[in-house]
Design an enzyme around this catalytic site. Structure first.
Site, PDB file in Angstrom:
ATOM      1  N   ASN A 197      -4.960  12.631   1.567  1.00  0.00           N
ATOM      2  CA  ASN A 197      -4.094  11.691   2.294  1.00  0.00           C
ATOM      3  C   ASN A 197      -4.982  10.889   3.246  1.00  0.00           C
ATOM      4  O   ASN A 197      -6.197  11.131   3.335  1.00  0.00           O
ATOM      5  CB  ASN A 197      -2.995  12.456   3.049  1.00  0.00           C
ATOM      6  CG  ASN A 197      -1.927  11.529   3.603  1.00  0.00           C
ATOM      7  OD1 ASN A 197      -1.415  10.665   2.892  1.00  0.00           O
ATOM      8  ND2 ASN A 197      -1.597  11.667   4.873  1.00  0.00           N
ATOM      9  N   LYS A 198      -4.399   9.960   3.947  1.00  0.00           N
ATOM     10  CA  LYS A 198      -5.153   9.052   4.818  1.00  0.00           C
ATOM     11  C   LYS A 198      -6.132   9.820   5.712  1.00  0.00           C
ATOM     12  O   LYS A 198      -5.823  10.897   6.221  1.00  0.00           O
ATOM     13  CB  LYS A 198      -4.160   8.252   5.671  1.00  0.00           C
ATOM     14  CG  LYS A 198      -4.736   7.200   6.575  1.00  0.00           C
ATOM     15  CD  LYS A 198      -5.671   6.234   5.924  1.00  0.00           C
ATOM     16  CE  LYS A 198      -5.095   5.499   4.736  1.00  0.00           C
ATOM     17  NZ  LYS A 198      -6.126   4.746   3.972  1.00  0.00           N
ATOM     18  N   ARG A 246       0.861  -1.177   0.000  1.00  0.00           N
ATOM     19  CA  ARG A 246       0.000   0.000   0.000  1.00  0.00           C
ATOM     20  C   ARG A 246       0.898   1.227   0.000  1.00  0.00           C
ATOM     21  O   ARG A 246       2.119   1.104  -0.006  1.00  0.00           O
ATOM     22  CB  ARG A 246      -1.022   0.007   1.152  1.00  0.00           C
ATOM     23  CG  ARG A 246      -0.706  -0.779   2.362  1.00  0.00           C
ATOM     24  CD  ARG A 246       0.472  -0.268   3.157  1.00  0.00           C
ATOM     25  NE  ARG A 246       0.289   1.136   3.472  1.00  0.00           N
ATOM     26  CZ  ARG A 246       1.240   1.992   3.719  1.00  0.00           C
ATOM     27  NH1 ARG A 246       2.518   1.602   3.689  1.00  0.00           N
ATOM     28  NH2 ARG A 246       1.003   3.249   4.001  1.00  0.00           N
ATOM     29  N   GLY A 247       0.303   2.423   0.033  1.00  0.00           N
ATOM     30  CA  GLY A 247       1.082   3.652  -0.067  1.00  0.00           C
ATOM     31  C   GLY A 247       1.150   4.052  -1.539  1.00  0.00           C
ATOM     32  O   GLY A 247       1.463   3.212  -2.396  1.00  0.00           O
ATOM     33  N   ALA A 248       0.863   5.330  -1.801  1.00  0.00           N
ATOM     34  CA  ALA A 248       0.693   5.775  -3.198  1.00  0.00           C
ATOM     35  C   ALA A 248       1.866   5.422  -4.124  1.00  0.00           C
ATOM     36  O   ALA A 248       1.660   4.815  -5.180  1.00  0.00           O
ATOM     37  CB  ALA A 248       0.399   7.272  -3.212  1.00  0.00           C
ATOM     38  N   ARG A 284      -7.390   0.477  -6.794  1.00  0.00           N
ATOM     39  CA  ARG A 284      -7.675   1.450  -5.723  1.00  0.00           C
ATOM     40  C   ARG A 284      -7.884   2.819  -6.384  1.00  0.00           C
ATOM     41  O   ARG A 284      -7.151   3.177  -7.304  1.00  0.00           O
ATOM     42  CB  ARG A 284      -6.527   1.490  -4.692  1.00  0.00           C
ATOM     43  CG  ARG A 284      -6.451   0.191  -3.874  1.00  0.00           C
ATOM     44  CD  ARG A 284      -5.531   0.333  -2.680  1.00  0.00           C
ATOM     45  NE  ARG A 284      -6.091   1.175  -1.647  1.00  0.00           N
ATOM     46  CZ  ARG A 284      -5.393   1.635  -0.605  1.00  0.00           C
ATOM     47  NH1 ARG A 284      -4.118   1.326  -0.480  1.00  0.00           N
ATOM     48  NH2 ARG A 284      -5.961   2.410   0.303  1.00  0.00           N
ATOM     49  N   ASP A 293      -1.766  11.073  -1.400  1.00  0.00           N
ATOM     50  CA  ASP A 293      -2.142  10.096  -2.436  1.00  0.00           C
ATOM     51  C   ASP A 293      -2.490  10.778  -3.747  1.00  0.00           C
ATOM     52  O   ASP A 293      -2.430  10.171  -4.812  1.00  0.00           O
ATOM     53  CB  ASP A 293      -3.325   9.251  -1.957  1.00  0.00           C
ATOM     54  CG  ASP A 293      -2.838   8.245  -0.937  1.00  0.00           C
ATOM     55  OD1 ASP A 293      -2.581   8.667   0.203  1.00  0.00           O
ATOM     56  OD2 ASP A 293      -2.657   7.071  -1.296  1.00  0.00           O
ATOM     57  N   GLN A 322      -1.882   2.011  10.158  1.00  0.00           N
ATOM     58  CA  GLN A 322      -0.587   2.023   9.445  1.00  0.00           C
ATOM     59  C   GLN A 322       0.487   2.757  10.245  1.00  0.00           C
ATOM     60  O   GLN A 322       1.675   2.471  10.098  1.00  0.00           O
ATOM     61  CB  GLN A 322      -0.731   2.695   8.078  1.00  0.00           C
ATOM     62  CG  GLN A 322      -1.533   1.906   7.054  1.00  0.00           C
ATOM     63  CD  GLN A 322      -2.980   2.346   7.027  1.00  0.00           C
ATOM     64  OE1 GLN A 322      -3.539   2.706   8.053  1.00  0.00           O
ATOM     65  NE2 GLN A 322      -3.601   2.294   5.865  1.00  0.00           N
TER      66      GLN A 322
END
Ligand code: MRU
Length: 360
Positions: free
Chosen positions: A256-257, A53-55, A93, A246, A205
């Protein structure tokens, strides 16, 4: 960066072997396990199921997914195989634009490529995207380091307290990370600092991944419950915030998250600099209004209702609310440009209204 003193990347290939390997991030920090991806379907699942995960890493994995598609194609069907793989990967995603950026790069490179050179060209381009990500993250760190140095000087060498949200570390990229890159570089330079890590519900995370990273690099840090940041800011315990992104619009709004926006509001109220660190592959130049235009992922309600953790030797999942309680799970929020002090990119640091100028 290091795991148990050994240098790691999040994704790699091995010479002569037709596969790609990734760290299974769902198991961290409790188990270090590696998963082999053999075809584009494996790459889609790795992204969708949050094995990775993570952009930036989503983008790099998608690029390798296209390479894997070429392995299972022949002279007659390779165009259709590539189209199908790119189409499936693009739907894994919705929020991180790095996914579309990387797939666009692969598509452009492979379009004029004859079948005989397809696999080699796809592997070379995916490796190039990977290497570029490492370089961009390293540069983000070099630029961001100056901000930490300035605060350290003002504090006469007292530790600089940095708050971060989610995991915008090397596990979200290939190496270095975005938000963590300035932190690692300042730490390596001997600048005293300390990181407040938001746990980052629902998937944690921050607790699972950022804490694991910083512990392995010996960076002083403290885990906090998600709602703690505002209190720390009101009491002078945060000098700056650095988060990842992201998708950033051309006017500087940043997705972002989930929860990032609330930290930005608190930072603004307390006049604390709030930085977003991201490579140019995270900027969506076509968008001008983050709130209206950035697609926000909504995920399974199970992630909110259950938490995972280590019970002795076993990773277990436990319910934290009445079973029949409905839950909503928005994965990201948008921090408007006006709340962002600056965007740290590989080209330098830009105020949100001069982001475009930095890249022209
Ligand atoms: O849902 P995730 O874990 O993919 O979300 C990750 C984040 O929000 C990160 O902060 C972002 O991708 C930046 S990564 C350098």
């Amino acid at each position: 960066m290091l795991i148990d003193k050994k240098p790691f990347h999040t994704i790699w290939t091995e010479p002569g072997k037709a596969a790609v390997w990734v760290i299974d991030q769902r198991k961290l920090p409790h188990q270090l396990s590696v998963i082999e991806l053999k075809n584009p379907e494996d790459a889609c699942s790795a992204i969708k199921d949050m094995i990775i995960r993570g952009a930036p890493l989503i983008g790099v994995t998608a690029a390798f997914g296209v390479y894997l598609a070429t392995l299972n194609s022949n002279k007659d069907n390779y165009k259709a195989v590539l189209e199908k793989a790119i189409n499936s990967l693009s739907k894994t995603r919705p929020t991180a634009v790095n996914l579309h950026w990387a797939l666009g790069r692969m598509k452009e490179k492979l379009a004029p490529c004859p079948f005989e050179k397809l696999t080699r060209t796809a592997l070379e381009e995916a490796e190039k995207i990977k290497q570029e990500d490492i370089v961009m993250c390293k540069r983000i760190g070099e630029h961001g380091l100056k901000l930490i140095e300035e605060i350290s000087k003002k504090k006469k060498g007292e530790p600089v307290n940095i708050l971060t949200h989610c995991n915008a570390g090397w596990l979200a990229c290939v190496d270095w990370g975005t938000a963590t890159s300035p932190i690692y570089q300042a730490h390596k330079k001997g600048i005293k600092l300390h990181v407040w890590i938001d746990e980052t519900r629902p998937r944690n995370q921050g607790a699972n991944l950022t804490a694991f990273e910083l512990l392995n690099e010996n960076v002083p840090h403290t885990l906090i419950a998600d709602n703690t940041g505002g209190h720390l800011m009101q009491h002078g315990m945060v000098d700056m915030a650095i988060v990842g992104a992201d998708r950033i619009t051309s006017n500087g709004d940043a997705a972002n998250k989930i929860g990032t926006y609330l930290k930005a509001l608190a930072a603004n109220d307390n006049k604390i600099p709030f930085y977003v660190a991201a490579p140019s592959s995270t900027i969506d130049w076509d968008l001008t209004d983050g709130l209206k235009q950035i697609p926000i992922e909504q995920r399974n309600e199970e992630e909110v209702k259950y938490v995972h953790g280590l019970n002795g030797k076993e990773i277990q999942k436990v319910l934290i609310c009445p079973e029949k309680t409905p839950a909503a799970n928005y994965g990201f929020d948008v921090t408007p440009a006006r709340l962002i002090t600056g965007i740290i990119t590989e080209r330098g640091i830009a105020e949100t209204n001069s982001l475009r100028a930095l890249f022209t």
